[in-house]
Design a protein around this motif. Structure first.
Motif, PDB file in Angstrom:
ATOM      1  N   TYR A 143     -10.503 -22.108 -17.522  1.00  0.00           N
ATOM      2  CA  TYR A 143     -11.615 -21.485 -16.807  1.00  0.00           C
ATOM      3  C   TYR A 143     -12.046 -20.203 -17.524  1.00  0.00           C
ATOM      4  CZ  TYR A 143     -14.189 -19.196 -13.036  1.00  0.00           C
ATOM      5  OH  TYR A 143     -15.158 -18.580 -12.292  1.00  0.00           O
ATOM      6  N   ARG A 681      -8.806 -19.919  -8.150  1.00  0.00           N
ATOM      7  CA  ARG A 681      -8.505 -19.827  -9.580  1.00  0.00           C
ATOM      8  C   ARG A 681      -7.190 -19.055  -9.730  1.00  0.00           C
ATOM      9  NH1 ARG A 681     -13.715 -16.504 -10.686  1.00  0.00           N
ATOM     10  NH2 ARG A 681     -12.794 -15.599  -8.806  1.00  0.00           N
ATOM     11  N   THR A 699      -7.423 -24.577 -10.225  1.00  0.00           N
ATOM     12  CA  THR A 699      -7.992 -24.197 -11.524  1.00  0.00           C
ATOM     13  C   THR A 699      -7.133 -23.118 -12.181  1.00  0.00           C
ATOM     14  OG1 THR A 699     -10.216 -24.714 -10.751  1.00  0.00           O
ATOM     15  CG2 THR A 699     -10.020 -23.261 -12.664  1.00  0.00           C
TER      16      THR A 699
END
Length: 939
Positions: A143, A681, A699
């Motif tokens: 990411y 995330r 993520t």
């Protein structure tokens, strides 16, 4: 001796021309190329034998294919075949059982880090199919950039697992789950690799493939050099003597049985050798667990394509290429397999073993293998562009030139000296053309650089100038005890087998010598490559053990009468044959036996005394094999227990002495899965990215891949810079931060490597010091003992101020995390993992990165669309400098000053560490001596 159609020799011992023609042989013209085998009339008999022709007096006697020629199956043969079958079954069962210890102890749990990515990719392929898999752009990893998975991995193992699940196991609810299939695959393929290893040992021990010795080969080369210097004509001075062909059916059977036992013992050794176990235990779903089997299959077909006496064995080159294709699809180590075969092909030329068969085998393999390899998406045209693989292309071109030159030489009937002039002329012209072509292509950046890992195999201390690669433990040089640790008794039997192969030499056996030396060289440079030593050490040790065992049993089974008959006077046929030979012919035969058969005078071992002497030696050999194999088996099962322990679950002992299993890591991942939003995330060091994505399904910022050095450097900068600066960056990239704590190899222990990686891109982090020596553990200063992490050491000021130190040590040694920025939301049972929530994350940056409009596609409407960093991070990114690898000659700018300082400072740091270690050892030694002296005085 006659050809296969029963042709006899004439009175002076020369072979009839019709017999030579019947065997498909062509005369040797210049000492380099001849027939399919490269050895005229060297077609030794193999089992089963259709018919063997034996000249007894003036008659031609045919021996049937029955045992010992009497049409009766003897008890000894029944015992032999039963022993082989039982031994093979036992070894295969052992190979399977020893690899299941992890599953029996911990259940079907996937180990380590990379296997979790492999499982996740397998799962995606299973549910979405091949077409979607190839176009899979994963936005849950790396990411906000994402990663094109289908075109950046070697999918062979995933395809294998899905095939087994769908078409062998089945999709019924009662069948094994995909997770279980992935856990068992290493054990299944461990058995396959063991069997293939035995097949290679068998093939390279067959009588037809072991028709000379290394001394004979060297002597042949010397003879050719002398002939060239003497300008002798090849037709009168370079005729190759007709090799001896075994006509005794019983002797041929004995040699075949010896080869079988070599294969059986090699199978048994490979079944339990720790060098292979370390990558093939149940749950270790990594590429190597399947790739070793693919490698051995490729090598088997290669040596099989070189079998002497089989004019069509070169067709196995097709199977070699097919197996190589599977190898390419499975593991990036296919480069080793390709270069190993290329090296052997070049070695055969250097040894004067080039022949039509060798030419066809390698040419078919390279052409078909390369055509198939470029079909693998991650490989593409790399075989034709990468310097790591262009050497094999050069060998292929060289083979074509050599073959053409041999045809011209044979057609023009050139002398040996003129033949060499023609060869040199052709190769010089080809070299000139190649130089011109490379000069024209080089500016276009056509050629790919040598990778950091490969470069590390050829530079001092394996330090590549890339701190990311140098930080990986398995990329470090092998320690002195690594070979004994992973091969144990093979450290003794392997060299013995190496020497035995030199005495039973040929096209196929020479591959084993090349394999052994190459694998040993690379394993010295990188401890991970000790894996390559497992198969070849098993083969060589199996050959040594097999030949020792068969010889010993033969000596013990032979009674005195048989011994006397065997060692007695020559047969009438032999006497008559010798009487027809002149002195010169006899001398030539004796000279040939010296270099080709290592024959010695056995008279000193004849008779009853000699028989009992050999039996005593045989008993010693058998006892040695028994005790060595027992010790090796016991050691292998002991070390397999340690290798079977998955890093994600660790056995430990509580303070009260109770044995426990530390499952903190999965506990943390499950907590993230169950207690965080699906779009959360998770920021963690790149080691753990695979596990977080696969288990927690969240993520991650980075994972175990190294494709983007600058991105990993940004992550390293966040962890190693001060808390305020780290927070200002992290809030734009993540919602949570996960760290490994609890001592040992936790994130604080790894942080000096993180600092070097960060500084390789962000040079203002440790100005003028590429190894960031200011970011380290230092001796405890007086008055600050409470800051010690462990006895005698404490964080340096720069490490003390870092984010990673605060997150790992929060609540310890007066370290506190700013709760306005980071808040601890989870701590595992034994404190091995901590999870912090980032307070005040930037929602605008998160939304910007998630918007498909802000992704960059290679073409409109394409699936290949990479993400971008949020604009808020642009100022930080601008401070970085793209990392330039030393081996990239296509680079647009130089970075030599940084690389020079990195190497110099790394060497200084290594010397300081070594000196400190020596000082500690000296002090410990002095203390032991002092204590011993005090104890002596007390007494």
């Amino acid at each position: 001796m006659a050809g296969k159609h029963g042709k006899k020799k004439n009175s002076n011992g020369k072979a009839a021309g019709t017999a030579k023609k019947a065997n498909g042989e062509t005369s040797k013209s210049n000492g380099v190329a001849d027939n399919h085998d490269g050895e005229p009339l060297q077609q030794k008999k193999e089992l089963p034998i259709k018919s063997t022709v034996t000249k007894v007096t003036t008659k031609t006697t045919y021996v049937t294919n029955e045992s010992k020629g009497d049409g009766v199956i003897h008890l000894s043969d029944i015992v032999f075949y039963a022993f082989v079958l039982v031994a093979l079954f036992s070894f295969m069962l052992t190979a399977y059982a020893i690899r299941l210890q992890a599953i029996l102890e911990y259940g079907p749990v996937i180990h380590e880090f990379d296997p979790y990515f492999n499982y996740r990719a397998t799962e995606y392929l299973y549910y979405n199919g091949w077409e979607k898999f190839c176009k899979w752009f994963d936005y849950q990893s790396w990411y906000p950039l994402g990663r094109p998975v289908g075109t950046t991995i070697y999918p062979g193992m995933q395809v294998t697992a899905v095939f087994i699940k769908k078409y062998i196991i089945g999709d019924s609810p009662a069948s094994m789950s995909l997770n279980d299939v992935c856990c068992y695959i290493p054990a299944w393929f461990g058995v396959i690799a063991s069997v293939l290893t035995g097949m290679i040992a068998y093939e390279c021990s067959l009588e037809c493939n072991t028709n000379t010795t290394i001394i004979g080969v060297i002597w042949n080369i010397i003879s050719q050099v002398i002939q060239v210097l003497g300008n002798k004509n090849s037709h009168d001075s370079n005729e190759k003597k007709k090799p001896k062909v075994e006509t005794d059916k019983e002797a041929a059977t004995r040699k075949w049985k010896s080869a079988v036992l070599c294969g059986v013992f090699a199978t048994g050794i490979m079944a339990i050798v720790p060098a292979h176990l370390m990558r093939s235990v149940g749950g270790g779903y990594d590429n190597e667990s399947v790739a070793i089997s693919a490698m051995m299959l490729t090598f088997y077909f290669w040596v099989r394509s070189l079998r002497s006496g089989d004019n069509y064995s070169y067709l196995y080159g097709i199977l070699t290429a097919t197996a190589y294709f599977y190898m390419v699809a499975t593991w990036g180590g296919y480069v080793f397999v390709l270069n190993m075969i290329g090296l052997h092909a070049a070695l055969l030329v250097a040894l004067g073993r080039f022949s039509t068969k060798v030419y066809l085998s390698y040419s078919i393999f390279y052409l078909l293998g390369t055509a198939l390899a470029i079909q693998v998406p991650v490989v593409g045209l790399t075989p034709l562009k990468s310097l790591e693989q262009l050497g094999c292309l050069a060998i292929f071109v060289g083979y074509q030139l050599l073959f053409i030159s041999e045809q011209l030489i044979r057609k023009q009937k050139l002398s040996m000296a003129n033949a060499w002039k023609l060869r040199l002329r052709m190769f010089a012209i080809a070299a000139l053309i190649a130089v011109i072509a490379i000069t024209c292509v080089l500016p276009s950046s056509y050629f790919g650089p040598i990778s950091s890992r490969v470069r590390g195999l050829f530079v001092k201390h394996t330090k590549t100038g890339n701190p990311l690669v140098d930080s990986v433990a398995e990329h470090q040089p092998a320690q002195k005890n690594a070979y004994y640790q992973y091969m144990h008794q093979l450290c003794t039997f392997g060299p013995m087998g190496f020497m035995i192969v030199l005495g039973y030499f040929g096209d196929s056996p020479s591959f084993l010598n090349a394999f052994a030396m190459t694998a040993y060289f690379f394993s010295l440079k990188m401890v991970r490559l000790v894996l390559l030593m497992g198969p070849i050490a098993s083969i060589l040790s199996g050959i040594a053990a097999g030949r020792m065992f068969f010889w010993s049993v033969t000596q013990l089974a032979m009674n005195e009468g048989e011994e006397m008959e065997k060692k007695g006077s020559p047969s009438k046929a032999t006497k008559k044959k010798k009487s027809k030979k002149g002195k010169a012919a006899a001398a030539a035969e004796e000279e040939e036996s010296i270099f080709n058969d290592f024959k010695v005078d056995n008279s000193i071992l004849s008779g009853y005394l000699g028989a009992w002497t050999k039996r005593t030696i045989a008993i010693f050999f058998l006892l040695t094999l028994y005790f060595s194999s027992s010790a090796f088996q016991s050691y292998s099962f002991t070390i397999s227990k340690h290798l079977s322990s998955p890093s994600i679950i660790q056995p430990a002992r509580a303070k009260d002495g109770k044995q426990i299993k530390v499952d903190d890591y999965r506990e943390a991942y499950w907590w993230i899965r169950d207690n965080t939003p699906k779009d959360a995330r998770i920021m963690a060091w790149w080691d753990y990215g695979y596990q977080i994505t696969a288990i927690a399904n969240r993520t991650t910022i980075a994972d175990g891949n190294t494709w983007n050095h600058e991105h990993i450097a940004l992550l390293a900068k966040i962890f190693t810079t001060n808390v305020d600066e780290a927070y200002s960056i992290a809030r734009h990239l993540a919602d949570y931060i996960l760290v490994w704590a609890g001592g040992g190899g936790d994130d604080l222990a790894k942080s000096p490597h993180l600092a070097r990686i960060a500084n390789s891109v962000y040079r203002d982090f440790c100005p003028g010091d590429p190894v960031c020596s200011s970011f380290s553990l230092v001796p405890v200063t007086p008055g600050k003992e409470h800051l010690a992490i462990r006895k005698g050491v404490m964080p340096s000021p720069q490490m003390n101020a870092s984010l990673v130190h605060h997150l790992v040590s929060h609540g310890k040694r007066e370290v506190k995390v700013d709760r306005e920025k980071f808040r601890e939301v989870f701590r595992s049972k034994y404190g091995k993992v901590r999870v912090y929530k980032i307070i005040g994350k930037d929602e605008e940056s998160k939304a910007w990165a998630a918007d498909p409009k802000n992704r960059i596609c290679d073409v409109p409407g394409s699936w290949y669309c990479r993400g971008q960093y949020p604009p808020a991070l642009q100022e930080v990114l601008d401070k970085g400098k793209a990392f330039v690898q030393l081996e990239d000659f296509n680079k647009k700018e130089e970075d030599s000053e940084y690389q020079k300082l990195y190497m110099e400072n790394l060497e200084k740091q290594r010397n300081r560490n070594q000196k400190a270690k020596d000082d500690r050892n000296d002090k410990a030694k002095q203390e032991r001596e002092r204590q011993a002296k005090l104890k002596k005085n007390e007494l």
